[in-house]
Every structure is written in C-alpha cells, then in structure tokens.
Design a protein around this motif. Structure first.
Motif, PDB file in Angstrom:
ATOM      1  N   ASP A 171       0.863  -1.181   0.000  1.00  0.00           N
ATOM      2  CA  ASP A 171       0.000   0.000   0.000  1.00  0.00           C
ATOM      3  C   ASP A 171       0.898   1.227   0.000  1.00  0.00           C
ATOM      4  OD1 ASP A 171      -2.144   1.639   0.068  1.00  0.00           O
ATOM      5  OD2 ASP A 171      -2.836   1.082   2.070  1.00  0.00           O
ATOM      6  N   LEU A 172       1.157   1.790  -1.169  1.00  0.00           N
ATOM      7  CA  LEU A 172       2.139   2.849  -1.328  1.00  0.00           C
ATOM      8  C   LEU A 172       1.558   4.224  -1.010  1.00  0.00           C
ATOM      9  CD1 LEU A 172       3.801   1.767  -4.724  1.00  0.00           C
ATOM     10  CD2 LEU A 172       4.566   1.222  -2.395  1.00  0.00           C
ATOM     11  N   THR A 173       2.400   5.082  -0.442  1.00  0.00           N
ATOM     12  CA  THR A 173       2.028   6.483  -0.254  1.00  0.00           C
ATOM     13  C   THR A 173       2.137   7.194  -1.599  1.00  0.00           C
ATOM     14  OG1 THR A 173       4.285   7.255   0.160  1.00  0.00           O
ATOM     15  CG2 THR A 173       3.043   6.384   2.053  1.00  0.00           C
ATOM     16  N   PRO A 174       1.567   8.396  -1.726  1.00  0.00           N
ATOM     17  CA  PRO A 174       1.664   9.131  -3.001  1.00  0.00           C
ATOM     18  C   PRO A 174       3.106   9.332  -3.464  1.00  0.00           C
ATOM     19  CG  PRO A 174      -0.043  10.110  -1.655  1.00  0.00           C
ATOM     20  CD  PRO A 174       0.620   9.068  -0.795  1.00  0.00           C
ATOM     21  N   ASP A 175       4.025   9.660  -2.541  1.00  0.00           N
ATOM     22  CA  ASP A 175       5.425   9.846  -2.943  1.00  0.00           C
ATOM     23  C   ASP A 175       6.060   8.532  -3.379  1.00  0.00           C
ATOM     24  OD1 ASP A 175       5.420  12.567  -2.493  1.00  0.00           O
ATOM     25  OD2 ASP A 175       6.141  12.399  -0.424  1.00  0.00           O
ATOM     26  N   GLU A 176       5.730   7.448  -2.696  1.00  0.00           N
ATOM     27  CA  GLU A 176       6.270   6.138  -3.067  1.00  0.00           C
ATOM     28  C   GLU A 176       5.772   5.706  -4.440  1.00  0.00           C
ATOM     29  OE1 GLU A 176       6.616   4.396   1.516  1.00  0.00           O
ATOM     30  OE2 GLU A 176       4.976   3.755   0.205  1.00  0.00           O
ATOM     31  N   VAL A 177       4.515   6.017  -4.735  1.00  0.00           N
ATOM     32  CA  VAL A 177       3.963   5.685  -6.056  1.00  0.00           C
ATOM     33  C   VAL A 177       4.735   6.422  -7.141  1.00  0.00           C
ATOM     34  CG1 VAL A 177       1.954   5.891  -7.562  1.00  0.00           C
ATOM     35  CG2 VAL A 177       1.652   5.170  -5.203  1.00  0.00           C
ATOM     36  N   LYS A 178       5.029   7.704  -6.904  1.00  0.00           N
ATOM     37  CA  LYS A 178       5.780   8.482  -7.893  1.00  0.00           C
ATOM     38  C   LYS A 178       7.159   7.859  -8.153  1.00  0.00           C
ATOM     39  CE  LYS A 178       3.694  12.980  -6.720  1.00  0.00           C
ATOM     40  NZ  LYS A 178       3.991  14.327  -6.162  1.00  0.00           N
ATOM     41  N   VAL A 179       7.839   7.500  -7.086  1.00  0.00           N
ATOM     42  CA  VAL A 179       9.175   6.915  -7.219  1.00  0.00           C
ATOM     43  C   VAL A 179       9.110   5.590  -7.974  1.00  0.00           C
ATOM     44  CG1 VAL A 179      11.066   5.852  -5.934  1.00  0.00           C
ATOM     45  CG2 VAL A 179      10.166   8.069  -5.224  1.00  0.00           C
TER      46      VAL A 179
END
Length: 483
Positions: free
Chosen positions: A371-379
C-alpha cells in the motif's frame, strides 16, 4: 535519459529524490555510449564469423538464401521453446496466398525442465505421435517413399550445426537444465525417441525460431532482411555472404552458385559481452545474474529480455525498502520471491500516464500487497521507466550493429516477441535510439522500420523444410550441397 518524465517526481522529499537520481545515473545510456556499444557489437559480430570466435556465437543455420515465395505443400513441424511443445501441420500456398495451419500445444511439465535427455525427448515424441493420431486424415497424405512424414524441428537454443539436419547443443539457456543434452546432437536424440515410439516422421531440418522468423517474414515480404525476437530471451538472424565466414572456408568450393552465397546466421546475440568489457552493468544486474539459472552467461539478454526485466525491478524495490524509502518498517516477504514481478507488470505500470497514478497504486496493492504512499507511487512509477527505457536503448544497439554489418542504410526488420509487441513504449524507444546511433537527419523518416514477423517456429520451419526437400529432391542436406 530519453523517454523519461521527470515531472513525475515533483514534490517528493529530497532524500528520496537523491536516491532516485543515483539509480537513474547508473541506468542512463547517453548517445555517445550507445554508439560505442553498437560499434563494439559490430566488431563482435564479425569476430564470431572467424575461427577466433567471440561472445556472440554467430551460429550457422545452413539455410542458404531467401525463399523464392513459390514453396508449396504440407509440412509438419515441432516447436520446442522450453515452456510448451507446439506441433503444427502447415499448408504453404505461395507468397500470394495465406497459409493454413493446424496446431496443438502441449505444456512441458515443470519436472521435465531438469530431467534426463531420454525422458525429455520421449515426452516430445509422444506429443508428435498424439498429434498425428488426432489429425490422421490430414497428415496421412504427407508420407514420403519410405513411409515417413518430413518434419522440421524448431529448437530455440544455441546449437552448432554442420548441416541442416544436425545440431550440437552448446548450452541450455533460460530455465532449462536437462542432463545429457549439452554437447550432443539434439536431432539424433529426438529422432531416436521418435523411432522408439514408432512415430512415422523423419526430421529434415533443424531450425532456430529466429531464423524461421526471417524466412517466413521474407517469404511474405522480400524487403525484410533481418529478424529479431525479444520475449523471454532475445536473438536476431540475417543473411551473410558465406565468403565472409572464414570459420567454414573449407565447406565451399569456388564454383558455388551466386544464388547460394547467402548463409543464414543465427547470431545468438543474447550472449554479447559475457566477458563484461562493455555493457554498463549495475549492481542490480550483477545480482540478477548471480541468482539466475545460468550465472555468467547471456549478459546482454539479462539486461533487455522479458525473463529478467521484472527481476531487475524487484532488486531495485528491495534496495529501496532496505533504505526505508518504500514501506518503511514493514515486512515485505513477497519481494523475496523470484519472478513475483514480470515484464507484463512493468508494462502495465508504465501504461499509467495519469496524474493520480491510481492504476499503478492498485497494481502494487493487488500483485505485491504493498500500500504505497503518493510519494512512493511516484518513485516506483519513475523507476519502472528506467528499466524499460534502458532495455529498449540497449536492444537498438544490436539492430544497428547488424545493419552496419550488412552495409545497409535502409532495412525492414521482422520483429516478434511479447516484449516488442506488448511492452509499453518499447518499439518507439528502440526507434529513437536507432536514430541516435545511426545519426539519421532530424526530420527524416525512419530508415530502419519494424514489422510484425510471421510465425517463425511454425510457418518458417515449414518453409525451410520445403526449401530443404527441394534442394535435395526429397533427401536431407549437407554443407557440400549448398544448404
């Protein structure tokens, strides 16, 4: 690196940004670097045609020249690629007419991927027998004077051939490690299994799927001069003037017909730079190689082919997790599972071009329970592009090298394989890299174009069988006969 979208990273923390840039620097391949790789690739292609040899085997197919387009008739073929056994009965009707094919697929049981030679070939022979029995009426009319049906055997592994009807397996690649096959003639082993089961066929041609793709594509479109397959593995084939193949000078006499001066070369270019002199290997690549079924081999293939792209990305995710950049403090045992991420995962992730990146977020949750955070999704979305873009740019080096080897400035390439056809942006990035390497004028059309390859392992094998039988009036072929 060409093709990346830096805006994806907007707003992420500085420590995240620094790590992403470090990884990107290790994956980036500049235009000068592309050209150096392509130049070295070309030299290795040439060296593979000599007695000295190179990392690229440049295997001889003993397919002499292109098809005429007039090959007709029904031909059996067996396609053994390591996952399935496909048996085909193909009706050729000439260049202007569509072929007709009856086929059956038989899944290779997992335990046979590491069994003995006898058990492997017995299974393949059994598949052929079942096919002939099921399609008896269609096959019966194909028997020759000895009561056997001619069959072309497509074997998608590197072999050394001294004629069209033999092939010594150099080494297994991909996931197979069957004992008793390496260093032996796969045709005689398979024929022995067929004879033991009393399956009434005679192998008349051993075919590599990439060479088959060249022949079948040229049969349909005579302008296609190179074939390229990039799927779980990667390979390419083309025609070479036999007088340039110094490692077989003794096979041909000075009276060889001009029409027979072209020899089909199965490059097996996935082995490029096994000596590790040129490829820009990262520590992620080194880990993937070390954990692979055949460490130290197929180094180029492990950077561009579908079997390995997901593994490269998995190694990146493991490092990010270890650094606390994604899912900090959470156990992610799923990332320790080999092949949990495949090339289709990366392609789906790249296809998400939205601002919200909801699709890739859902993909990670569904496939990896992350379950990724918005910043993790971007990376994660940005790093997917690194892997796919580098693969496409490295792939272009091999095509450019073959074009230069053939001394052609314009060419049609028959391309096949799931990575080429289905991986998001792969074709476009490959063409862009070719433009950089070959220095095409900025506003020009593409001088090298990709076209869907015809079925090499089925149709191509049938055409090669027809060419073989025509050359020898129904017999098998030898080097001295010019095929």
């Amino acid at each position: 690196m060409q093709g990346l979208r830096p805006e994806i990273l907007a707003g992420i923390p500085d420590d995240m940004y620094s790590i992403v840039r470090r990884i990107e620097d290790s994956f980036a391949i500049s235009t000068p670097d592309l050209r150096k790789l392509a130049n070295h690739f070309e030299r290795q292609l040439e060296r593979g045609l000599t007695m000295d040899g190179s990392d690229i085997p440049m295997n001889l197919s003993w397919v002499m020249g292109y098809p005429t387009g007039k090959e007709k008739g029904r031909y059996l073929s067996v396609d053994f690629g390591g996952t399935n056994v496909r048996v085909c009965n193909t009706l050729l009707q000439g260049r202007e007419e569509d072929f007709q094919m009856t086929q059956e697929k038989y899944k290779l049981p997992v335990h046979l991927r590491s069994t003995s030679a006898e058990k492997l070939w017995d299974f393949v022979a059994c598949c052929v027998g079942e096919f002939i029995e099921k399609h008896h009426d269609e096959c019966e009319g194909q028997r020759n004077q000895t009561g056997r049906m001619p069959l072309a055997f497509t074997f998608s592994y590197p072999v050394t051939q001294t004629s069209i009807t033999d092939g010594i397996l150099q080494k297994w690649t991909k996931a197979l490690s069957v004992s008793g096959v390496e260093g032996n003639d796969v045709v005689s082993q398979f024929q022995a299994a067929l004879d033991k089961r009393k399956v009434p066929v005679q192998i008349v041609a051993l075919v590599n799927d990439t060479m088959g793709a060249l022949i079948s594509s040229n049969y349909r479109d005579p302008e296609v001069k190179i074939s390229s397959v990039i799927s779980t593995g990667c390979n390419a084939a083309y025609m070479e003037d036999y007088r340039s193949i110094t490692k077989i000078e003794s096979h041909f006499g000075p009276d060889q017909e001009a029409s027979d001066r072209l020899m089909g070369i199965n490059t097996e270019l996935g082995a490029y730079d096994n000596s590790r002199n040129m490829l820009p290997l990262t520590h992620f690549d080194e880990t993937v190689d070390r954990l692979s079924a055949h460490p130290g081999t197929q180094m180029y293939e492990k950077m561009v082919a579908g079997l390995y792209l997901g593994e490269i990305y998995r190694m990146i995710l493991i490092e990010l997790h270890g650094l606390g950049m994604i899912s900090p403090g959470k156990d992610l045992p799923i990332l320790e599972r080999p092949d949990v991420i495949d090339a289709s995962f990366l392609s789906v992730a790249e296809a998400d071009m939205s601002r919200s990146l909801d699709e890739i977020k859902d993909l990670f949750k569904e496939k990896l329970q992350m379950d990724l955070t918005p910043d993790e999704v971007k990376v994660c979305r940005y790093l997917v592009e690194l892997v796919g873009t580098r693969a496409a740019r490295l792939y272009a080096c091999s095509i450019a090298a073959i074009c230069r080897r053939m001394k052609v400035t314009t060419c049609r390439v028959g391309a096949d394989g799931s990575v080429f056809h289905k991986y998001t942006h792969f074709k476009e990035r490959s063409l862009h890299a070719l433009r950089e390497i070959l220095d095409w004028p900025y506003f020009s059309e593409d001088f090298v174009t990709f076209h869907n390859a015809e079925d090499g392992s089925g149709v191509g094998a049938a055409i090669i069988a027809a060419m073989a039988l025509e050359k020898q009036g129904g017999g098998t072929l030898s080097p001295k006969a010019g095929f």
